[in-house]
Write a protein that holds these residues in place. Structure first.
Motif, PDB file in Angstrom:
ATOM      1  N   SER A  97       0.828  -1.213   0.000  1.00 58.03           N
ATOM      2  CA  SER A  97       0.000   0.000   0.000  1.00 58.03           C
ATOM      3  C   SER A  97       0.859   1.260   0.000  1.00 58.03           C
ATOM      4  N   VAL A  98       1.914   1.273   0.813  1.00 58.54           N
ATOM      5  CA  VAL A  98       2.818   2.428   0.856  1.00 58.54           C
ATOM      6  C   VAL A  98       3.516   2.611  -0.486  1.00 58.54           C
ATOM      7  N   ARG A 102       3.372   5.780  -3.009  1.00 56.55           N
ATOM      8  CA  ARG A 102       4.605   6.473  -3.417  1.00 56.55           C
ATOM      9  C   ARG A 102       4.660   6.662  -4.926  1.00 56.55           C
TER      10      ARG A 102
END
Length: 193
Positions: A97-98, A102
């Motif tokens: 998810s991160v 990004r």
């Protein structure tokens, strides 16, 4: 048809859509998530980064499924091992998810999220046309498996086989319906070839 083209058709292409003004909108978390305006000169770079993330996600997911199947069939079912496995899986989901977010760093939001009907339609449009036939064939095979599961479960009195058959029935109907809709949309010229 190369492996990369098939992979892109299934996992990458649908994340890149064009809005009414012809601008590229990138959906890092899928079409149900927020879209971001993507400058045309960054599209190739973003497609490469998205492809890498999708390969990582798919490989990690398959690895976790294999580990989970081993844990389930292990004779010694240790709760601590299961807890560690679940924590690792949640960490992987968080990492993916991160990394998805990004990808959209420094991109301007493209507006409102898509309603479910539009999300499904655009998802079909982004897929190559061969996926519609494959979806119909897989859907019909799944319906056959569902029928067998329900009939055998009923004759043996096995509730789990009946429940599995009903689940496969829903999946088979959805796969077949999606493929048929894609073929109809393609025949009307609303889907890319």
């Amino acid at each position: 048809m190369g492996v990369r083209r098939v992979f892109d058709g299934l996992y990458v292409d649908q994340l890149f859509q064009k809005n009414d003004r012809g601008e590229i909108v990138f959906y890092p978390s899928g079409l149900m998530g927020r879209g971001y305006l993507l400058p045309a000169h960054r599209e190739a770079e973003m497609r490469t980064s998205t492809r890498r993330l999708m390969i990582f996600s798919l490989a990690s997911g398959i690895g976790f499924v294999l580990i989970a199947s081993r844990l389930i069939t292990a004779s010694a079912f240790d709760p601590m091992t299961v807890l560690l496995f679940c924590a690792g899986f949640l960490l992987l989901l968080g990492l993916v998810s991160v990394l998805q977010l990004r990808l959209a760093h420094n991109l301007a939001p493209a507006g409102e999220r898509l309603p479910a009907r539009e999300w499904l339609r655009r998802g079909r449009q982004a897929r190559p046309s061969w996926t519609y036939g494959a979806s119909v064939v897989l859907g019909l095979l799944t319906l056959l498996l569902a029928s067998a599961g329900i009939v055998l479960g009923y004759s043996d009195g096995d509730r789990y086989a009946i429940a599995g058959g009903l689940f496969l029935l829903v999946v088979g109907v959805l796969l077949t319906w999606d493929g048929v809709l894609g073929m109809i949309e393609r025949s009307h010229g609303t889907v890319r070839q």
